[in-house]
Every structure is written in structure tokens, then in C-alpha cells.
Design a protein around this motif. Structure first.
Motif, PDB file in Angstrom:
ATOM      1  N   GLN A   1       0.875  -1.336  -0.036  1.00 38.86           N
ATOM      2  CA  GLN A   1      -0.261  -0.021  -0.112  1.00 38.86           C
ATOM      3  C   GLN A   1       1.002   1.598  -0.027  1.00 38.86           C
ATOM      4  OE1 GLN A   1      -3.230  -0.302  -0.226  1.00 38.86           O
ATOM      5  NE2 GLN A   1      -3.258  -2.497  -0.169  1.00 38.86           N
ATOM      6  N   ASN A   2       2.097   1.178   0.008  1.00 41.24           N
ATOM      7  CA  ASN A   2       3.137   2.275   0.123  1.00 41.24           C
ATOM      8  C   ASN A   2       2.581   3.178   1.302  1.00 41.24           C
ATOM      9  OD1 ASN A   2       5.059   3.999  -0.557  1.00 41.24           O
ATOM     10  ND2 ASN A   2       4.110   4.958  -1.938  1.00 41.24           N
ATOM     11  N   ALA A   3       2.490   2.587   2.421  1.00 41.63           N
ATOM     12  CA  ALA A   3       1.846   3.250   3.749  1.00 41.63           C
ATOM     13  C   ALA A   3       2.946   4.218   4.390  1.00 41.63           C
ATOM     14  CB  ALA A   3       1.277   2.281   4.594  1.00 41.63           C
ATOM     15  N   GLU A   4       2.566   5.164   4.897  1.00 42.18           N
ATOM     16  CA  GLU A   4       3.196   6.079   5.479  1.00 42.18           C
ATOM     17  C   GLU A   4       3.054   6.064   6.991  1.00 42.18           C
ATOM     18  OE1 GLU A   4       2.912  10.326   4.129  1.00 42.18           O
ATOM     19  OE2 GLU A   4       1.800   9.621   2.491  1.00 42.18           O
ATOM     20  N   ILE A   5       1.887   5.542   7.542  1.00 41.77           N
ATOM     21  CA  ILE A   5       1.502   5.605   8.809  1.00 41.77           C
ATOM     22  C   ILE A   5       0.690   4.219   9.136  1.00 41.77           C
ATOM     23  CG2 ILE A   5       0.162   6.352  10.773  1.00 41.77           C
ATOM     24  CD1 ILE A   5       0.482   8.970   9.744  1.00 41.77           C
ATOM     25  N   ALA A   6       1.197   3.337  10.001  1.00 42.31           N
ATOM     26  CA  ALA A   6       0.616   2.338  10.590  1.00 42.31           C
ATOM     27  C   ALA A   6      -0.067   2.466  12.145  1.00 42.31           C
ATOM     28  CB  ALA A   6       1.319   1.051  10.637  1.00 42.31           C
ATOM     29  N   ILE A   7      -1.391   2.208  12.014  1.00 42.69           N
ATOM     30  CA  ILE A   7      -1.847   2.203  13.625  1.00 42.69           C
ATOM     31  C   ILE A   7      -2.022   0.992  14.245  1.00 42.69           C
ATOM     32  CG2 ILE A   7      -3.906   3.087  14.816  1.00 42.69           C
ATOM     33  CD1 ILE A   7      -4.387   5.073  12.528  1.00 42.69           C
ATOM     34  N   ILE A   8      -1.376   0.540  15.197  1.00 41.67           N
ATOM     35  CA  ILE A   8      -1.439  -0.682  15.909  1.00 41.67           C
ATOM     36  C   ILE A   8      -2.611  -0.512  17.042  1.00 41.67           C
ATOM     37  CG2 ILE A   8      -0.327  -2.475  17.164  1.00 41.67           C
ATOM     38  CD1 ILE A   8       2.190  -1.471  15.709  1.00 41.67           C
ATOM     39  N   ASP A   9      -3.746  -0.987  16.851  1.00 39.79           N
ATOM     40  CA  ASP A   9      -4.730  -0.885  17.837  1.00 39.79           C
ATOM     41  C   ASP A   9      -4.672  -2.050  18.955  1.00 39.79           C
ATOM     42  OD1 ASP A   9      -7.346   0.641  18.741  1.00 39.79           O
ATOM     43  OD2 ASP A   9      -7.999  -1.477  18.492  1.00 39.79           O
ATOM     44  N   ILE A  10      -4.417  -1.864  20.037  1.00 39.38           N
ATOM     45  CA  ILE A  10      -4.440  -2.851  21.197  1.00 39.38           C
ATOM     46  C   ILE A  10      -5.654  -2.923  21.767  1.00 39.38           C
ATOM     47  CG2 ILE A  10      -2.015  -2.955  20.923  1.00 39.38           C
ATOM     48  CD1 ILE A  10      -1.793  -1.555  23.803  1.00 39.38           C
ATOM     49  N   THR A  11      -6.960  -2.290  21.543  1.00 42.44           N
ATOM     50  CA  THR A  11      -8.011  -2.443  22.246  1.00 42.44           C
ATOM     51  C   THR A  11      -8.630  -3.799  22.671  1.00 42.44           C
ATOM     52  OG1 THR A  11      -8.933  -0.459  21.029  1.00 42.44           O
ATOM     53  CG2 THR A  11     -10.468  -1.766  22.394  1.00 42.44           C
ATOM     54  N   GLY A  12      -8.106  -5.027  21.728  1.00 40.77           N
ATOM     55  CA  GLY A  12      -8.446  -6.230  22.257  1.00 40.77           C
ATOM     56  C   GLY A  12      -7.587  -6.903  22.654  1.00 40.77           C
ATOM     57  N   VAL A  13      -6.437  -6.461  23.163  1.00 37.71           N
ATOM     58  CA  VAL A  13      -5.312  -6.977  23.875  1.00 37.71           C
ATOM     59  C   VAL A  13      -5.756  -7.108  25.508  1.00 37.71           C
ATOM     60  CG1 VAL A  13      -2.747  -7.314  24.466  1.00 37.71           C
ATOM     61  CG2 VAL A  13      -3.642  -6.797  22.055  1.00 37.71           C
ATOM     62  N   PRO A  14      -5.934  -8.306  26.122  1.00 39.58           N
ATOM     63  CA  PRO A  14      -6.489  -8.118  27.348  1.00 39.58           C
ATOM     64  C   PRO A  14      -5.535  -7.612  28.674  1.00 39.58           C
ATOM     65  CG  PRO A  14      -5.868 -10.218  26.871  1.00 39.58           C
ATOM     66  CD  PRO A  14      -5.774  -9.553  25.645  1.00 39.58           C
ATOM     67  N   THR A  15      -4.178  -8.026  28.178  1.00 35.60           N
ATOM     68  CA  THR A  15      -3.126  -7.209  29.101  1.00 35.60           C
ATOM     69  C   THR A  15      -1.626  -6.974  28.392  1.00 35.60           C
ATOM     70  OG1 THR A  15      -2.412  -9.670  29.880  1.00 35.60           O
ATOM     71  CG2 THR A  15      -4.219  -8.553  31.211  1.00 35.60           C
ATOM     72  N   VAL A  16      -1.065  -6.120  29.001  1.00 29.62           N
ATOM     73  CA  VAL A  16       0.338  -5.882  28.280  1.00 29.62           C
ATOM     74  C   VAL A  16       1.315  -5.942  29.487  1.00 29.62           C
ATOM     75  CG1 VAL A  16       1.640  -3.979  27.298  1.00 29.62           C
ATOM     76  CG2 VAL A  16      -0.837  -4.204  26.750  1.00 29.62           C
TER      77      VAL A  16
ATOM     78  N   GLN B   1      -6.392   0.784  32.724  1.00 29.69           N
ATOM     79  CA  GLN B   1      -5.681  -0.535  33.430  1.00 29.69           C
ATOM     80  C   GLN B   1      -4.485  -0.686  32.812  1.00 29.69           C
ATOM     81  OE1 GLN B   1      -8.901  -0.417  32.173  1.00 29.69           O
ATOM     82  NE2 GLN B   1     -10.291  -0.807  33.610  1.00 29.69           N
ATOM     83  N   ILE B   2      -4.620  -0.808  31.675  1.00 28.58           N
ATOM     84  CA  ILE B   2      -3.117  -1.213  30.739  1.00 28.58           C
ATOM     85  C   ILE B   2      -1.853  -0.072  31.047  1.00 28.58           C
ATOM     86  CG2 ILE B   2      -2.170  -1.731  28.590  1.00 28.58           C
ATOM     87  CD1 ILE B   2      -4.522  -3.144  27.891  1.00 28.58           C
ATOM     88  N   ALA B   3      -2.587   1.099  30.849  1.00 22.63           N
ATOM     89  CA  ALA B   3      -1.465   2.344  31.064  1.00 22.63           C
ATOM     90  C   ALA B   3      -1.016   2.108  32.305  1.00 22.63           C
ATOM     91  CB  ALA B   3      -2.400   3.642  30.975  1.00 22.63           C
ATOM     92  N   GLN B   4      -1.745   1.714  33.475  1.00 26.72           N
ATOM     93  CA  GLN B   4      -1.283   1.786  34.877  1.00 26.72           C
ATOM     94  C   GLN B   4      -0.379   0.641  35.024  1.00 26.72           C
ATOM     95  OE1 GLN B   4      -4.572   1.683  37.780  1.00 26.72           O
ATOM     96  NE2 GLN B   4      -5.640   3.550  37.016  1.00 26.72           N
TER      97      GLN B   4
ATOM     98  N   ALA C   1      -5.956   7.145  22.871  1.00 25.66           N
ATOM     99  CA  ALA C   1      -6.576   5.996  23.760  1.00 25.66           C
ATOM    100  C   ALA C   1      -7.633   5.594  22.800  1.00 25.66           C
ATOM    101  CB  ALA C   1      -7.910   7.143  24.699  1.00 25.66           C
ATOM    102  N   SER C   2      -7.956   6.238  21.453  1.00 26.39           N
ATOM    103  CA  SER C   2      -8.853   5.330  20.507  1.00 26.39           C
ATOM    104  C   SER C   2      -8.422   5.541  19.332  1.00 26.39           C
ATOM    105  CB  SER C   2     -10.443   5.853  20.695  1.00 26.39           C
ATOM    106  OG  SER C   2     -10.278   6.999  20.064  1.00 26.39           O
ATOM    107  N   LEU C   3      -8.881   4.515  18.483  1.00 25.70           N
ATOM    108  CA  LEU C   3      -8.644   4.202  16.964  1.00 25.70           C
ATOM    109  C   LEU C   3      -8.918   5.437  16.365  1.00 25.70           C
ATOM    110  CD1 LEU C   3      -7.454   2.588  14.673  1.00 25.70           C
ATOM    111  CD2 LEU C   3      -9.767   1.379  14.418  1.00 25.70           C
ATOM    112  N   ALA C   4     -10.071   6.111  16.575  1.00 22.15           N
ATOM    113  CA  ALA C   4     -10.584   7.264  16.023  1.00 22.15           C
ATOM    114  C   ALA C   4      -9.492   8.297  16.033  1.00 22.15           C
ATOM    115  CB  ALA C   4     -12.037   7.810  16.507  1.00 22.15           C
ATOM    116  N   ASP C   5      -9.226   8.645  17.407  1.00 20.56           N
ATOM    117  CA  ASP C   5      -8.146   9.438  17.900  1.00 20.56           C
ATOM    118  C   ASP C   5      -6.750   9.355  16.967  1.00 20.56           C
ATOM    119  OD1 ASP C   5      -9.908  10.804  19.511  1.00 20.56           O
ATOM    120  OD2 ASP C   5      -9.030   9.740  21.391  1.00 20.56           O
TER     121      ASP C   5
END
Length: 296
Positions: free
Chosen positions: A202-217, A247-250, A265-269
Motif C-alpha cells: 500500500q506504500n503506507a506512511e503510517i501504521a496504527i496498531i490498535d490494542i483495544t482487544g489485547v487483554p493485558t500488556v 488499566q493497561i496504562a497503569q 486512547a482510541s482508534l478514532a483519535d
């Protein structure tokens, strides 16, 4: 184990009464669920039985070897392997698969008793030899079934991992990688390969990695994320991490984990930031109804 002399009676029965044994074998298999409730057609089952009987008759020819692992049984092993694999794919149980071989014992024993009814010692001796041979064939069939099932499970796991890491094109030059579930080393490799390939395609410039569905980090998950981000940067794409819950941030703060990447905080942001970085803005359009012509 059977030896060369043990096969003469069995070879004779297979040669002289092959069609009778085939019919009896197919009848027993059909009556005991050998078709798997319609998963295998009766004509297909008959062809499989006929092929195995033909190969078995050649393998146990008078004077020939009767060891299942011998070269004479190569064709028999090949056919039983195909039977095992097909039943593993169709969802047969190990018992159902093994019965494909073991059910041939009954017509063989019945034919042996009829042919040598006046010689009980010979019946017992030959029955023992046949049982030894078919136990070997049954064990081989079960082992091949198990290997086939393990291969199916591994392939399904790989497909699930691949399906659970889709790379989505959000905008021209902007990709999103929504992660769901726990990241481990194997899945991280799949994630990285999928993302890097999409960046190239896609010749992409930006990749957004969304971890909303990751239970713990934890530290390990953070390391996997860092590897993915570093690889994406080497391909010329900047990364944004979204979906970090409180919770993940803490947890990450307590662990001292630093992603060293912009996060939202969100994919939209994250999408709004990505659009801004690529020189795009999203504005609210005027009301659609205000632009429609009045109807008569």
C-alpha cells in the motif's frame, strides 16, 4: 512377528476368495458406521477396500515377507496412510479409523474356519498369525491418523492466527492493525510479516496498531510490540498505538514499560492524528437536506 512362512494361508485366501472377502468387509464396515454417517460414499468405501485387498494380496504372496515395515508392504502403507488422512480431515474418530483395518479380521477368520474346520490346531495357529499382522496394520493406521490430525490442528491454528491479524487500509497511505488476544512469539512473527507486506503493497506512511482487544500488556507483550514498531519504521512507516485502556496504562507504568511511540486512547483519535500528519483534515459537511431541491 509374522515371518515369511506365515503368509501362505492368508495369501491363498486372498487370492481364491478375494471378492467374497471384499463383499463381507464392505458389509461389516457399512453396518458399523464405516461411512461416517454419509461422510464417505459406499462406492468410495468399496474402492478403498478393494485397493487395500489388492495391495495386501501382493504383499503377502507365498514366500514373500510379512513384516508391515518391509518394502513389500509399501503400497499397503501408502493406501492406509491415505485412508487415515481422509478420515482425519472428515472428522472420524481414531476408533472409527482403526476399525477400517480391524473389521477385515472377521471375514478372514470365518473363511479360515470353513476351509479348515477339521484342523483346530491349524485354525488357532493361522488365526494368531493373521491377528499379529492386522494388529501391526491397525497400529500403523492409527499412528498415521494421529499425525494427520496433528497436522490439521497445526494448520488450523496458523489460519486462526492469520485471520486474527488483519491489516486494514483506513485511508490512502494509512493502515490499521487491530490486535485481539495475547501476543506471543509465533503470533508476533505473523503480525510483523502481515504488517510489513501491507506497508510495501500500500506504500503506507503510517501504521496504527490498535490494542483495544489485547487483554493485558506485560513486559513480554511490550517487547513484541516494540519489535513490530521497529520493523515498520525500517520500512519507512511511522507507527501510532491506540486503544491503551487506563488499566493497561497503569500496568505499563508500574512495570516501567516505555513504548517510545505516540499513543492515543482510541482508534478514532489515532486516525485523526494520522490524517493530520499526512496533511489531511476531516470536516463536517453541511446538511444534506439543505442541498436537496424542493419537490413539487
Amino acid at each position: 512377528m509374522p515371518n515369511d512362512a506365515n503368509t501362505s494361508v492368508l495369501a491363498s485366501m486372498l487370492d481364491e476368495h478375494g471378492e467374497e472377502l471384499l463383499a463381507a468387509w464392505v458389509t461389516i464396515l457399512t453396518a458399523t458406521g464405516g461411512t461416517g454417517g454419509g461422510r464417505i460414499k459406499e462406492i468410495e468405501l468399496r474402492i478403498q477396500c478393494q485397493d487395500v485387498l489388492t495391495a495386501l494380496r501382493q504383499a503377502v504372496a507365498p514366500g514373500g515377507p510379512a513384516e508391515v515395515e518391509s518394502p513389500a508392504f509399501t503400497r499397503v502403507r501408502t493406501l492406509l496412510g491415505e485412508v487415515s488422512r481422509s478420515r482425519a480431515l472428515l472428522g472420524f474418530s481414531p476408533t472409527e479409523t482403526a476399525m477400517f483395518v480391524f473389521s477385515l479380521k472377521q471375514p478372514l477368520f470365518e473363511r479360515l474356519r470353513r476351509k479348515h474346520a477339521d484342523d483346530a490346531l491349524m485354525i488357532a495357529d493361522e488365526s494368531w498369525k493373521i491377528m499379529q499382522l492386522f494388529d501391526q496394520l491397525g497400529l500403523y493406521t492409527t499412528e498415521m491418523y494421529q499425525k494427520s490430525r496433528e497436522a490439521v490442528v497445526v494448520r488450523q491454528q496458523q489460519e486462526i492466527v492469520e485471520l486474527s491479524t488483519p491489516v486494514v487500509k483506513l485511508w490512502e497511505g494509512i493502515l490499521a492493525l487491530p490486535l485481539i488476544g495475547t501476543l506471543d512469539s509465533v503470533r508476533t512473527q505473523v503480525v510483523m510479516e502481515s504488517l510489513l507486506q501491507a506497508i510495501v503493497d500500500q506504500n503506507a506512511e503510517i501504521a496504527i496498531i490498535d490494542i483495544t482487544g489485547v487483554p493485558t500488556v506485560d513486559t513480554l507483550v511490550a517487547q513484541h510490540l516494540l519489535k513490530t514498531i521497529a520493523a515498520a519504521r525500517l520500512m519507512g512507516a511511522d507507527c501510532i498505538v491506540s486503544g491503551i485502556r487506563p488499566q493497561i496504562a497503569q500496568t505499563m507504568v508500574h512495570l516501567g514499560v516505555a513504548l517510545n511511540v505516540v499513543s492515543k486512547a482510541s482508534l478514532a483519535d489515532a486516525l485523526a492524528l494520522a490524517l493530520q500528519r499526512t496533511g489531511r483534515t476531516v470536516v463536517r459537511s453541511s446538511s444534506v437536506t439543505a442541498t436537496l431541491p424542493a419537490r413539487d
